[in-house]
Design an enzyme around this catalytic site. Structure first.
Site, mmCIF file in Angstrom:
data_model
loop_
_atom_site.group_PDB
_atom_site.id
_atom_site.type_symbol
_atom_site.label_atom_id
_atom_site.label_comp_id
_atom_site.label_asym_id
_atom_site.label_seq_id
_atom_site.Cartn_x
_atom_site.Cartn_y
_atom_site.Cartn_z
ATOM 1 N N TYR A 1 -5.448 4.564 -8.123
ATOM 2 C CA TYR A 1 -5.688 4.665 -6.686
ATOM 3 C C TYR A 1 -7.018 4.032 -6.345
ATOM 4 O O TYR A 1 -8.064 4.665 -6.391
ATOM 5 C CB TYR A 1 -5.669 6.136 -6.275
ATOM 6 C CG TYR A 1 -5.802 6.392 -4.790
ATOM 7 C CD1 TYR A 1 -4.892 5.857 -3.885
ATOM 8 C CD2 TYR A 1 -6.824 7.186 -4.277
ATOM 9 C CE1 TYR A 1 -4.989 6.102 -2.527
ATOM 10 C CE2 TYR A 1 -6.935 7.438 -2.913
ATOM 11 C CZ TYR A 1 -6.022 6.899 -2.047
ATOM 12 O OH TYR A 1 -6.136 7.147 -0.698
ATOM 13 N N TYR B 1 0.853 -1.181 0.000
ATOM 14 C CA TYR B 1 0.000 0.000 0.000
ATOM 15 C C TYR B 1 0.893 1.235 0.000
ATOM 16 O O TYR B 1 1.755 1.382 0.860
ATOM 17 C CB TYR B 1 -0.888 0.003 1.244
ATOM 18 C CG TYR B 1 -2.043 0.958 1.123
ATOM 19 C CD1 TYR B 1 -3.262 0.516 0.618
ATOM 20 C CD2 TYR B 1 -1.927 2.286 1.498
ATOM 21 C CE1 TYR B 1 -4.329 1.376 0.497
ATOM 22 C CE2 TYR B 1 -2.999 3.155 1.376
ATOM 23 C CZ TYR B 1 -4.197 2.694 0.877
ATOM 24 O OH TYR B 1 -5.253 3.554 0.757
#
Ligand SMILES: [Zn+2]
Lengths: 126, 398
Positions: free
Chosen positions: B344, B294
């Site tokens: 994203y 992440y």
């Protein structure tokens, strides 16, 4: 340059404090001190907390510089208050880079038009 | 590469596997609501698995800042009589957690085929990317923080990163190596929003957002949706795609958001979640072939690599600057370009790339050795963490 903020039910006592020039920490029956928005003691999780003003001294834990689209900058700091709790805010009366980690700072209050008083920091020697 | 992959906790046959992946068009896509992106992603994932919607008996949903993805999705997809249905929220760690709860449901027999979906549509045509994630109303505790100049997560992560830099000597250049390395991978990803090569000089020249973060330290913002389908390894064997087996998982929630926190910016929940996930899989960090982390900011990659144990604590900066990252690097990290360069979709960004790599379907950027793929999710300001250990190999087989 700080922004404006208005109170809600959860922050009424806190902003009554900032209006008097006080940052209200929270103290548990054991005497541990927690951050103003603590609902439970940060040390022992006790729920019966009472307000106690911070003395105003602190040490910078970390810092950053916010850059606005209009070209202005605002130094940001996390401060460890001398009582122990941390408070995140901005720095007034200092150029970016002037105050770094470990520096001593003092609590002060900005009073923008149409806003509650906002706790901020300034260099301790200013 | 692992010699053996043996889970300790699940009965044979009911070990979980990811069998479907659905990805909508992503980026500046303005023709759909978040709810429609979510429905499209689930349909794509179910079709990818070679299943029909009527085979789905569980649905877990995750909404982004724009909302609009929730329980109503079941109705929008015509799903009836489900055995598992819930909205989930733990910010960027949610995608990994959805796979964990789906895996638990499969292992226990609570449900057999579960779709997990994230979708968001925060971008509006004609408004800035920053506006999509800007502050929303200066009232109460959030308001006093915002009025103090700390109005967005970028400021909070910048304060975290600076503490790491002050404590361990991590440098701006080292953060830049993460942006540069991931962009090199993105150049080989047809789905990436930014694919032009990036130099360290261009990184340094990009405008400041909040020092120590340049624009190119920060993730982009995308509209879109991604879904995965989780079922039993037994059922997976007869489906359309190569199964990606879920061998281990973990979560950690330090719970000290905005409180006094000695580890702030220095150690994250990854330090507990990563080793727990690897232990469940019976593996160690040296067995990992591909790492999908992440990356809301460059710094998040750095601290997660340290916390997972790929390098000693405090040496993440030197580690990433020492030829580690990028397609020619020693460790294959964020092989799709990640949220910094590609798309994203919160925790679905690393998870989707992990599934493609584990299947061997990552095209030009496919990593040759992909027996063990480690995936992280991170939410809040290093407040929530999830880890998955994935493999194309079934449990108990090398
Ligand atoms: Zn206490």
């Amino acid at each position: 340059m700080v922004g404006t903020v208005s109170r809600d039910a959860a922050t009424a006592e806190f902003f009554d404090g900032t209006a008097r020039g006080e940052l209200l920490l929270r103290r548990c029956p054991e005497g541990h001190l927690s951050t103003p928005y603590a609902e439970a003691c940060e040390t022992c999780a006790a729920a019966d907390l009472t307000a106690v003003p911070a003395a105003g001294g602190g040490t910078v834990v970390s810092h950053a510089v916010s850059h606005k689209r209009d070209g202005t900058t605002l130094p940001l700091v996390i401060v460890e208050l001398d009582e122990g709790p941390w408070w995140w805010s901005c720095l007034v009366g200092a150029e970016p880079g002037q105050v770094t980690t470990g520096a001593r700072v003092r609590l002060t209050f900005e009073r923008p038009e149409g806003s509650e008083a906002v706790p901020v920091f300034r260099p301790a020697d200013a | 590469m692992a010699d053996t992959v043996t889970p300790r906790t699940m009965p044979a046959g009911r070990t979980p596997a990811i069998v479907g992946l659905g990805m909508t068009e992503m980026g500046k896509v303005y023709d759909r609501t978040a709810g429609r992106f979510a429905a499209d992603a689930v349909r794509l994932a179910v079709a990818d698995a070679g299943l029909r919607l009527s085979d789905v008996d569980g649905l877990l949903t995750s909404a982004g800042v724009g909302g609009g993805v929730g329980l109503g999705l079941a109705r929008d997809l015509g799903l009836k009589d489900l055995s598992v249905l819930s909205e989930m929220q733990s910010y960027g760690s949610t995608a990994g957690q959805m796979v964990q709860y789906a895996s638990l449901a499969v292992a226990s027999g609570t449900a057999e085929t579960i779709a997990c979906v994230f979708a968001d549509a925060p971008l509006r045509q004609g408004t800035s990317t920053g506006a999509a994630y800007g502050s929303r109303g200066a009232v109460g505790w959030r308001g006093v923080l915002g009025a103090s100049g700390i109005a967005d997560t970028t400021s909070m992560y910048a304060l975290a990163a600076r503490r790491h830099m002050d404590t361990y000597g991590t440098t701006q250049d080292q953060l830049g190596h993460i942006a540069v390395g991931q962009r090199a991978w993105a150049g080989m990803n047809p789905r990436a929003q930014f694919r032009d090569p990036l130099t360290l000089e261009q990184y340094h020249a990009s405008r400041w957002i909040t020092e120590p973060f340049h624009l190119l330290d920060c993730c982009l913002v995308s509209n879109g949706g991604i879904a995965v389908v989780v079922t039993s390894a037994e059922r997976a064997a007869s489906l359309a795609r190569p199964p990606v087996h879920v061998h281990g998982w973990g979560q950690a929630h330090p719970g000290r958001s905005l409180l006094r926190h000695e580890d702030f910016g220095l150690v994250s929940g990854a330090a507990r979640s990563g080793p727990a996930a690897l232990a469940m899989a019976g593996l160690s960090v040296s067995d990992v072939d591909v790492v999908e982390l992440y990356d809301c900011y460059t710094f998040t990659v750095l601290i997660t690599l340290e916390d997972y144990g790929f390098c000693p604590k405090g040496e993440g900066g030197r580690f990433v600057a020492d030829g580690t990252l990028g397609p020619d690097g020693k460790l294959k990290v964020n092989t799709g370009g990640g949220q910094l360069s590609s798309y994203y979709m919160w925790g679905m960004t690393p998870l989707s790339e992990a599934v493609l790599q584990a299947r061997g379907e990552a095209g030009e950027r496919q990593v040759a050795e992909h027996d063990v793929v480690l995936v992280s999710g991170n939410g809040g300001v290093l407040d929530h963490h999830s880890t998955l250990v994935l493999s194309p190999h079934a449990p108990g087989r090398a």
